[in-house]
Scaffold this motif. Structure first.
Motif, short mmCIF file in Angstrom:
data_model
loop_
_atom_site.label_atom_id
_atom_site.label_comp_id
_atom_site.label_asym_id
_atom_site.label_seq_id
_atom_site.Cartn_x
_atom_site.Cartn_y
_atom_site.Cartn_z
N ARG A 1 0.68 -1.18 -0.04
CA ARG A 1 0.05 0.07 0.08
C ARG A 1 0.85 1.32 -0.10
NH1 ARG A 1 -4.98 1.85 0.49
NH2 ARG A 1 -5.02 4.00 1.35
N SER B 1 -4.53 6.12 -4.47
CA SER B 1 -5.75 6.23 -3.83
C SER B 1 -6.82 6.53 -4.58
CB SER B 1 -5.53 7.78 -2.71
OG SER B 1 -6.96 8.20 -2.52
N LEU C 1 0.75 20.64 -0.71
CA LEU C 1 0.60 19.13 -1.45
C LEU C 1 0.25 18.15 -0.51
CD1 LEU C 1 3.32 19.20 -4.10
CD2 LEU C 1 0.69 19.97 -4.60
N LEU C 2 -0.71 17.46 -0.61
CA LEU C 2 -0.91 16.14 0.50
C LEU C 2 -0.85 15.00 -0.42
CD1 LEU C 2 -4.36 17.41 2.39
CD2 LEU C 2 -1.81 18.31 2.80
N ALA C 3 0.26 14.38 -0.13
CA ALA C 3 0.24 12.85 -0.87
C ALA C 3 -0.65 11.88 -0.57
CB ALA C 3 1.82 12.35 -0.83
N THR C 4 -1.25 11.16 -1.18
CA THR C 4 -2.54 10.37 -1.03
C THR C 4 -2.31 8.86 -1.39
OG1 THR C 4 -3.86 11.12 -2.66
CG2 THR C 4 -4.19 12.12 -0.75
N ALA D 1 2.40 8.23 0.47
CA ALA D 1 1.13 8.24 1.18
C ALA D 1 1.52 9.07 2.57
CB ALA D 1 0.15 7.27 1.09
N GLY D 2 0.79 10.11 2.99
CA GLY D 2 0.79 10.82 4.09
C GLY D 2 1.68 11.90 4.45
N THR E 1 3.65 15.45 3.19
CA THR E 1 2.87 16.97 2.88
C THR E 1 4.10 18.00 2.26
OG1 THR E 1 2.97 17.80 5.20
CG2 THR E 1 0.92 16.56 4.46
N ILE F 1 -3.33 15.71 -3.27
CA ILE F 1 -4.31 16.77 -3.27
C ILE F 1 -3.43 17.98 -3.29
CG2 ILE F 1 -5.78 17.91 -1.36
CD1 ILE F 1 -6.63 15.14 -0.45
#
Lengths: 155, 155
Positions: B22, B28, B84-87, B105-106, B108, B130
């Protein structure tokens, strides 16, 4: 051979069940849970992690919030509004005088400036969300009264 | 009994493998992929979906971007900065004159105002993020030149 066939069938069922439950019950684990939210402004168990710390050049706090089933904020308003991005589970959102809206992963909400509202998890499934708070020069949040069981259970 | 044991073992291995992959490879799927990003500002295949449409009370565009492996933005800057937020997946982020940072993921990032930078997927795994763009009264983005293969492959 029969054992292998049974095994693959069971595996398929389990994987399909995992995928099927994702939209309504699986919480996002992308961001850490963070710190327990204060009982003075939240009912039940909720956690908040700050993703973007505001600074002088970049005055927009962004956080991830995780609500256990039944947990929710108190009524509150934001002088500059707030955007919510639902990232997992099943959530509730309600503006004063309007019906409760159900939120699931992928749903978004603009809480308008100065409108009393609350948000949180549904009674049976937790909820994760990202909250983005703009225009903080006029304040971030004004906390109001608790959401009563009667208000929460009207859904 | 042996068949059932083998079956449960295989199921455990498959579920564990899913969980293990994951952080680095699973994109995502919380938000829709949206529309193809324009080839004038992106290399490779990327998609953008607007999550929060800006309006007069709430002038902060928020979008989700999905990059295929190898896809990335052109160099660009934001007059008011961008968060930026990595998803999901594995991404690259680079500010001019600095090394490439790997995003998972998680993670920023605060892109400071007026600093040329680019972001996108790693060569072997896609990337979802995002993007939150504040202070848009001075403009949202200034597009610059393409990120060359040499710049992209320096990692």
């Amino acid at each position: 051979m029969l054992g292998l066939t049974m095994c693959l069938t069971l595996t398929s069922i389990l994987v399909a069940a995992q995928q099927k439950t994702r939209p309504s019950t699986v919480l996002s684990t992308i961001f850490p849970k963070g710190q327990k939210a204060p009982a003075t402004n939240f009912t039940g168990n909720a956690w908040v992690t700050q993703l973007i710390q505001p600074d002088s050049a970049f005055n927009i706090p962004v956080g991830s919030v995780t609500f256990e089933p039944g947990a929710r904020t108190y009524w509150h308003s934001h002088p500059g509004g707030q955007a919510l991005l639902a990232t997992g589970g099943t959530g509730y959102y309600q503006e004063k005088g309007r019906p409760i809206q159900i939120l699931q992963a992928g749903d978004t909400v603009k809480c308008p400036p100065n409108i009393p509202h609350w948000h949180g998890a549904s009674p049976d499934a937790g909820f994760t969300q990202i909250a983005i708070t703009p225009n903080t020069e006029t304040g971030r949040v004004i906390w109001l009264q608790e959401v009563t069981e009667q208000e929460y259970r009207q859904k």
